[in-house]
Design a protein around this motif. Structure first.
Motif, PDB file in Angstrom:
ATOM      1  N   ALA A 136      41.849  45.620  34.782  1.00  0.00           N
ATOM      2  CA  ALA A 136      42.108  44.365  34.074  1.00  0.00           C
ATOM      3  C   ALA A 136      42.716  43.364  35.049  1.00  0.00           C
ATOM      4  N   ILE A 137      42.232  42.113  34.970  1.00  0.00           N
ATOM      5  CA  ILE A 137      42.850  41.030  35.740  1.00  0.00           C
ATOM      6  C   ILE A 137      43.189  39.905  34.753  1.00  0.00           C
ATOM      7  N   ALA A 138      43.960  38.937  35.198  1.00  0.00           N
ATOM      8  CA  ALA A 138      44.337  37.821  34.325  1.00  0.00           C
ATOM      9  C   ALA A 138      43.091  37.052  33.896  1.00  0.00           C
ATOM     10  N   PRO A 139      43.056  36.580  32.652  1.00  0.00           N
ATOM     11  CA  PRO A 139      41.862  35.870  32.167  1.00  0.00           C
ATOM     12  C   PRO A 139      41.537  34.597  32.952  1.00  0.00           C
ATOM     13  N   THR A 140      42.527  34.049  33.634  1.00  0.00           N
ATOM     14  CA  THR A 140      42.303  32.836  34.437  1.00  0.00           C
ATOM     15  C   THR A 140      41.909  33.164  35.875  1.00  0.00           C
ATOM     16  N   ASP A 141      41.958  34.449  36.228  1.00  0.00           N
ATOM     17  CA  ASP A 141      41.640  34.895  37.581  1.00  0.00           C
ATOM     18  C   ASP A 141      40.122  35.048  37.741  1.00  0.00           C
ATOM     19  N   TYR A 160      39.145  39.433  44.255  1.00  0.00           N
ATOM     20  CA  TYR A 160      39.330  40.872  44.453  1.00  0.00           C
ATOM     21  C   TYR A 160      38.171  41.519  45.200  1.00  0.00           C
ATOM     22  N   PHE A 161      36.973  40.981  45.025  1.00  0.00           N
ATOM     23  CA  PHE A 161      35.780  41.520  45.679  1.00  0.00           C
ATOM     24  C   PHE A 161      35.377  40.630  46.844  1.00  0.00           C
ATOM     25  N   ASN A 162      34.824  41.238  47.904  1.00  0.00           N
ATOM     26  CA  ASN A 162      34.287  40.466  49.020  1.00  0.00           C
ATOM     27  C   ASN A 162      32.892  39.938  48.710  1.00  0.00           C
ATOM     28  N   GLU A 163      32.245  40.519  47.732  1.00  0.00           N
ATOM     29  CA  GLU A 163      30.888  40.116  47.358  1.00  0.00           C
ATOM     30  C   GLU A 163      30.925  39.073  46.247  1.00  0.00           C
ATOM     31  N   ALA A 164      29.976  38.157  46.272  1.00  0.00           N
ATOM     32  CA  ALA A 164      29.864  37.157  45.213  1.00  0.00           C
ATOM     33  C   ALA A 164      29.144  37.771  44.009  1.00  0.00           C
ATOM     34  N   LEU A 165      29.573  37.380  42.827  1.00  0.00           N
ATOM     35  CA  LEU A 165      28.911  37.814  41.597  1.00  0.00           C
ATOM     36  C   LEU A 165      27.972  36.683  41.179  1.00  0.00           C
ATOM     37  N   LYS A 166      26.751  36.742  41.702  1.00  0.00           N
ATOM     38  CA  LYS A 166      25.807  35.633  41.566  1.00  0.00           C
ATOM     39  C   LYS A 166      24.974  35.687  40.293  1.00  0.00           C
ATOM     40  N   ASN A 167      24.992  36.815  39.597  1.00  0.00           N
ATOM     41  CA  ASN A 167      24.136  37.004  38.428  1.00  0.00           C
ATOM     42  C   ASN A 167      24.961  36.905  37.146  1.00  0.00           C
ATOM     43  N   LEU A 168      24.343  36.392  36.087  1.00  0.00           N
ATOM     44  CA  LEU A 168      25.047  36.172  34.829  1.00  0.00           C
ATOM     45  C   LEU A 168      24.222  36.704  33.664  1.00  0.00           C
ATOM     46  N   ASP A 169      24.914  37.383  32.733  1.00  0.00           N
ATOM     47  CA  ASP A 169      24.286  37.868  31.497  1.00  0.00           C
ATOM     48  C   ASP A 169      25.280  37.617  30.370  1.00  0.00           C
ATOM     49  N   GLU A 170      24.850  36.927  29.329  1.00  0.00           N
ATOM     50  CA  GLU A 170      25.741  36.625  28.209  1.00  0.00           C
ATOM     51  C   GLU A 170      25.245  37.258  26.919  1.00  0.00           C
ATOM     52  N   THR A 171      24.558  38.411  27.022  1.00  0.00           N
ATOM     53  CA  THR A 171      23.984  39.070  25.857  1.00  0.00           C
ATOM     54  C   THR A 171      25.068  39.513  24.870  1.00  0.00           C
ATOM     55  N   LYS A 172      26.054  40.292  25.337  1.00  0.00           N
ATOM     56  CA  LYS A 172      27.118  40.794  24.451  1.00  0.00           C
ATOM     57  C   LYS A 172      28.418  40.047  24.698  1.00  0.00           C
ATOM     58  N   SER A 173      28.872  40.075  25.931  1.00  0.00           N
ATOM     59  CA  SER A 173      30.022  39.276  26.333  1.00  0.00           C
ATOM     60  C   SER A 173      29.618  38.654  27.662  1.00  0.00           C
ATOM     61  N   VAL A 174      30.425  37.778  28.182  1.00  0.00           N
ATOM     62  CA  VAL A 174      30.069  37.145  29.450  1.00  0.00           C
ATOM     63  C   VAL A 174      30.214  38.181  30.563  1.00  0.00           C
ATOM     64  N   MET A 175      29.112  38.429  31.270  1.00  0.00           N
ATOM     65  CA  MET A 175      29.118  39.417  32.347  1.00  0.00           C
ATOM     66  C   MET A 175      28.520  38.771  33.593  1.00  0.00           C
ATOM     67  N   SER A 222      34.163  39.080  30.691  1.00  0.00           N
ATOM     68  CA  SER A 222      35.249  38.183  30.309  1.00  0.00           C
ATOM     69  C   SER A 222      35.073  37.576  28.924  1.00  0.00           C
ATOM     70  N   CYS A 223      36.210  37.180  28.381  1.00  0.00           N
ATOM     71  CA  CYS A 223      36.296  36.398  27.156  1.00  0.00           C
ATOM     72  C   CYS A 223      37.530  35.511  27.358  1.00  0.00           C
ATOM     73  N   PRO A 224      37.824  34.590  26.452  1.00  0.00           N
ATOM     74  CA  PRO A 224      38.947  33.677  26.716  1.00  0.00           C
ATOM     75  C   PRO A 224      40.295  34.366  26.988  1.00  0.00           C
ATOM     76  N   SER A 225      40.532  35.533  26.385  1.00  0.00           N
ATOM     77  CA  SER A 225      41.862  36.141  26.525  1.00  0.00           C
ATOM     78  C   SER A 225      41.920  37.353  27.460  1.00  0.00           C
ATOM     79  N   LYS A 226      40.774  37.811  27.998  1.00  0.00           N
ATOM     80  CA  LYS A 226      40.753  39.012  28.839  1.00  0.00           C
ATOM     81  C   LYS A 226      39.678  38.938  29.897  1.00  0.00           C
ATOM     82  N   LYS A 227      39.910  39.688  30.980  1.00  0.00           N
ATOM     83  CA  LYS A 227      38.906  39.830  32.025  1.00  0.00           C
ATOM     84  C   LYS A 227      39.016  41.237  32.590  1.00  0.00           C
TER      85      LYS A 227
END
Length: 128
Positions: free
Chosen positions: A49-54, A59-74, A93-98
């Motif tokens: 778990a990390i802060a929702p604003t983080d 934390y990762f050296n790699e970029a997260l370039k792909n997005l899927d919003e089927t169930k939650s934002v991934m 992620s969601c507004p209150s958690k990541k």
């Protein structure tokens, strides 16, 4: 601190859970989280778990370039391959958690278990 009430993931009895464990693979600094280990498949799923604003990029050296919003934002990385393993990095992620997820799988058996891994990732739900 990550708690099981924060998420849902569908894993069968071949996965063993370790709580409050140091996560050090693929992260810039050690984090405490949870690991699910499958000895039969040689695979590991790490959750932190990390802060929702983080952001995962802190934390990762790699970029997260792909997005899927089927169930939650991934957001997720491309597959990372070394001599023995295939890795993939995720941020749910969601507004209150990541929650960050690291999937580590053996290269030799990845294709054989690929559908199983995809089902696990698709079953993951962050509870907001």
């Amino acid at each position: 601190i990550l708690k099981e009430a924060d998420f849902e993931i569908l894993l069968d009895s071949t996965w063993n859970k370790l709580e409050n464990i140091a996560i050090s693979n693929f992260v810039k600094k050690k984090l405490n989280g949870m690991k699910f280990i499958n000895g039969k498949m040689g695979a590991v799923i790490s959750l932190v778990a990390i802060a929702p604003t983080d952001s995962a990029e802190n934390y990762f050296n790699e970029a997260l370039k792909n997005l899927d919003e089927t169930k939650s934002v991934m957001r997720f990385s491309d597959k990372l391959i070394d001599n023995k393993n295939i890795y993939q990095l995720y941020e749910f992620s969601c507004p209150s958690k990541k929650i960050l997820m690291i999937l580590e799988t053996p290269k030799l058996t990845y294709e054989l278990n690929k559908t199983h891994y995809e089902q696990i990732i698709n079953s993951f739900l962050i509870k907001c």
